[in-house]
Design a protein around this motif. Structure first.
Motif, PDB file in Angstrom:
ATOM      1  N   GLN A 235       0.829  -1.208   0.000  1.00 10.25           N
ATOM      2  CA  GLN A 235       0.000   0.000   0.000  1.00 10.25           C
ATOM      3  C   GLN A 235       0.862   1.256   0.000  1.00 10.25           C
ATOM      4  OE1 GLN A 235      -2.467  -1.483   3.392  1.00 10.25           O
ATOM      5  NE2 GLN A 235      -4.062  -0.223   2.424  1.00 10.25           N
ATOM      6  N   LEU A 236       1.976   1.185   0.783  1.00 11.04           N
ATOM      7  CA  LEU A 236       2.867   2.347   0.862  1.00 11.04           C
ATOM      8  C   LEU A 236       3.481   2.623  -0.502  1.00 11.04           C
ATOM      9  CD1 LEU A 236       4.777   1.646   4.185  1.00 11.04           C
ATOM     10  CD2 LEU A 236       3.292   3.597   3.716  1.00 11.04           C
ATOM     11  N   GLU A 237       3.891   1.544  -1.158  1.00 13.37           N
ATOM     12  CA  GLU A 237       4.507   1.663  -2.473  1.00 13.37           C
ATOM     13  C   GLU A 237       3.552   2.410  -3.411  1.00 13.37           C
ATOM     14  OE1 GLU A 237       7.664   0.303  -3.062  1.00 13.37           O
ATOM     15  OE2 GLU A 237       7.507  -1.055  -4.777  1.00 13.37           O
ATOM     16  N   GLU A 238       2.305   2.093  -3.273  1.00 13.20           N
ATOM     17  CA  GLU A 238       1.289   2.658  -4.151  1.00 13.20           C
ATOM     18  C   GLU A 238       0.958   4.102  -3.783  1.00 13.20           C
ATOM     19  OE1 GLU A 238      -3.106   1.171  -4.825  1.00 13.20           O
ATOM     20  OE2 GLU A 238      -1.676  -0.520  -4.698  1.00 13.20           O
ATOM     21  N   LYS A 239       0.756   4.335  -2.484  1.00 14.60           N
ATOM     22  CA  LYS A 239       0.173   5.615  -2.069  1.00 14.60           C
ATOM     23  C   LYS A 239       1.152   6.607  -1.453  1.00 14.60           C
ATOM     24  CE  LYS A 239      -4.217   3.318  -1.016  1.00 14.60           C
ATOM     25  NZ  LYS A 239      -5.034   2.862   0.105  1.00 14.60           N
TER      26      LYS A 239
END
Ligand SMILES: Nc1ncnc2c1ncn2[C@@H]1O[C@H](COP(=O)(O)OP(=O)(O)OP(=O)(O)O)[C@@H](O)[C@H]1O
Ligand SMILES: [Mg+2]
Lengths: 250, 428
Positions: A235-239
């Motif tokens: 999720q961090l990678e994405e957001k």
């Protein structure tokens, strides 16, 4: 294994860790992520015992005792290992010499005899082969003139030889080529036993494909603002981090 | 009350008691010169930091004893395992007396070792302490390496002083000539023991003929309560090569002078040194190289580790005389100061009187790197061990430059043993 409770640490007059809590049990792998300057290395250095950081509040318990009372070398002998974000070059000190001295310091502490020279060499060569390191590195100065990636591999070699109970890897994956990343991950995974714990500080989800963490934490401004399982890293990678920061404050 | 001058009458009596031989003339000439000029004081620029008064005082006490013949120690009194482990043909000078047996035992082709008194000597008044040495000299060594000859095994000069009386003084002397196209490896080892006060004064005169080479290692590991001054004067012939490597571990007040004279072109001089000084030690190294002609090179690197209230001096002087074109002179001095009370005076001095020269110098005074110390500690090494590792690495740089192989291991041992004692003392 490691219980950190409301830890506050300053350097000079700047407070860097501002009430950090973290619980790591034997057998677990924790990943710590977070923006530059959020205090990840500070946390690692405080656990290792760096004297420049002053702990102003909170507790750190390791294997049931107060870790903060121990000197850095005592922490190491009790099984804590820190792979430095910036491994230190020590000119003129033989790499094999340091490896052997570290192992013997720990063995002495455990009431064991010094490691036999032949055994040592055999073990070192075995671990180096695993990490894709040329045995020539044994006879060079500690990290002296090593490339960035070679230094990181050398840290992992030390870790593999010392077999710590708690390994903290501060951005060991940064600067590694694909093969080295795989080799380092294998080295770490081979240490993954029910008795040991590992803390991985990283900026990249990629490492976590190789070493699957049980928990992922986000450190921001000296506090853990979010914890989750490995899907948190995705999720961090994405957001990005703003998303967590907003969620934390909002 | 400490005197700055020898009691000249007593000195004259002591000289008169020495045997009448082929050294008598230079003894008397040197005495007359000393009487006239005296010894240097702290007012002399070269002696600003080192006060000879305590040594003169020991000399006067010894003269008062009227005991010019100190009992000679034989080599069995020397219980220095480190020295014994160094492979060399050892000549022995104990309490200022040359051991004739050690001369007789030395049998190397092309090498002649004799007592200095076998020949007439000409006095040279190059330095006040050389005058003192010549005046009180019982006897010395004269070592000659024939031309076109390379020695097979290093020659050792073991200097041992056993201070059995309340105060004693010894003069050590060796004149060494290396013939044209020849090579000499020499190890000079100074040790001492005994409860009394002691002052040893050593003079080495070394001449390298054309295309000769000398690899010279000086190791000083005297009792921490004893004192030494030493002067090594070297003359370099055409295309000759001289490498001097000096180690000072022991002693209370130590002053070394190394003077190299480059009078012929094509020569190369290298001098390296290491001093490890702890509690109450004062170690002063003065070097001087005179580049009279070019091309020629001189390179020097001295390193020091100081703990407690140690006081050290390094003064490296290079004089490039008019017309010495093509001179290349380098000087470096690095120090680790591990205590607030330790003090180093480091001074490079370049005097250049010609244009076509390349000269450089650098001195550093620093502490151990904190980051390196922390790194080692996170590897389980305790603080003394970590300091030991870092200081040993610093000092080892000089050991690694040794031009003679046989003392290498022993020196590495001496260095780490001395450093660990110095560092342990710091912790207590
Ligand atoms: N000696 C110091 N004096 C003042 N501030 C310091 C000092 N050392 C570290 N800091 C600050 O502490 C903060 C945290 O640094 P730290 O190295 O722990 O960050 P990090 O999370 O590891 O960052 P990165 O991802 O870039 O490695 C930074 O803002 C840094 O500038
Ligand atoms: Mg960091």
């Amino acid at each position: 294994m490691l219980e950190i409770n409301n830890l506050k640490a300053t350097i000079g007059t700047t407070e860097i860790l501002r009430g950090l809590s973290l619980s790591v049990k034997a057998g677990e792998v924790h990943a710590i992520m977070g923006p530059n300057g959020s205090g990840k290395s500070t946390l690692a250095q405080v656990i290792a015992g760096h004297a420049d950081y002053e702990v102003t509040d909170g507790t750190v318990t390791y294997k049931g005792s107060n870790l903060l009372e121990l000197e850095p070398e005592e922490r190491a002998r009790e099984g804590i290992f820190l792979s430095f974000q910036y491994p230190v070059e020590i000119a003129g000190v033989n790499n094999a010499y340091l490896l052997k001295a570290s192992m013997n310091a720990k063995r002495k502490h455990q009431g064991l005899e010094e490691i036999d020279a032949f055994e040592f060499l055999k073990l070192a060569k075995e671990k180096m082969a695993l990490l894709g390191m040329d045995p020539k590195f044994l006879n060079r100065g500690v990290n002296e003139g090593f490339s960035g990636g070679e230094k990181k591999r050398n840290e992992i070699l030390q870790m593999a030889m010392l077999e710590p109970s708690l390994a903290i890897l501060d951005e060991t994956d940064s600067g590694l080529d694909i093969d080295a990343l795989r080799a380092v991950a294998e080295g770490v995974n081979s240490l993954r036993t029910p008795e040991r714990a590992i803390i991985l500080v990283t900026h990249y989800q990629r490492l976590l494909d190789y070493i699957e963490p049980d928990f992922v934490h986000v450190l921001s401004e000296g506090r853990i603002v979010r914890s989750g399982d490995k899907s948190l890293a995705l999720q961090l990678e994405e957001k990005g981090y703003d998303w967590v920061r907003e969620a934390a404050t909002g | 009350m400490k005197s700055r001058h020898f009691s000249m009458d007593a000195l004259g009596d002591a000289i008169a008691r020495l045997p009448d031989d082929r050294l008598t003339a230079i003894r008397n000439a040197a005495f007359a010169h000393l009487r006239e000029h005296g010894l240097p004081t702290k007012r002399d620029e070269d002696w600003k930091y080192t006060d000879l008064a305590p040594l003169v005082d020991i000399g006067n006490q010894w003269l008062d004893l009227g005991d010019d013949v100190t009992p000679q120690a034989d080599s069995s009194d020397v219980s220095d395992p480190i020295q014994k482990s160094i492979d060399a043909d050892w000549l022995l000078i104990s309490n200022g007396q040359v051991d004739a047996n050690s001369i007789a035992a030395l049998a190397q082709d092309g090498v002649t070792v004799e007592l200095l008194s076998k020949h007439d000597s000409t006095a040279n008044f190059s330095a006040p302490l050389t005058d003192l040495n010549s005046a009180l000299l019982r006897d010395g060594l004269r070592i000659t390496v024939d031309a076109n000859h390379s020695i097979k095994r290093p020659i050792g000069i073991l200097v041992v002083d056993i201070a059995a009386t309340a105060a004693s003084l010894s003069q050590i002397r060796a004149d060494v000539i290396v013939g044209a196209n020849s090579t000499l490896d020499l190890i000079e080892y100074h040790a001492s023991s005994g409860e009394g006060e002691h002052y040893a004064n050593s003079v080495i005169n070394l001449t390298l003929e054309d295309n000769a080479r000398a690899n010279w290692v000086r190791i000083q590991d005297r009792d921490r309560a004893h004192n030494q001054t030493g002067r090594t004067a070297v003359t370099l012939g055409r295309d000759s090569q001289f490498h001097h490597c000096a180690f000072d571990f022991g002693g209370r007040l130590i002053r070394n002078d190394l003077a190299v004279d480059i009078a012929e072109p094509g020569s190369a001089a290298v001098f390296d040194g290491l001093y490890l000084a702890g509690e109450d030690q004062h170690i002063d190294n003065h070097t001087r190289v005179d580049h009279r002609v070019g091309p020629a090179t001189s390179q020097q690197e001295y390193r020091g580790v100081l703990t407690a209230n140690a006081r050290c001096v390094w003064n490296g002087k290079a004089i490039v005389h008019e017309g010495a074109d093509g001179t290349d002179a380098e000087q470096a001095n690095h120090n680790l100061l591990l205590s607030d009370k330790a003090e180093i005076d480091a001074k490079p001095e370049l005097e250049i009187y010609t244009d076509d020269v390349k000269c450089s110098h650098g001195t550093t005074v620093g502490q151990l790197d904190e980051t390196s110390l922390f790194y080692l500690r996170t590897r389980g090494i305790d603080i003394v061990g970590a300091k030991q590792i870092l200081t040993t690495a610093f000092a080892q740089t000089i050991v690694s430059k040794l031009p003679v192989e046989s003392p290498r291991e022993s020196l590495a041992e001496l260095v780490s043993a001395r450093l660990s004692r110095m560092l342990e003392a710091v912790v207590k």
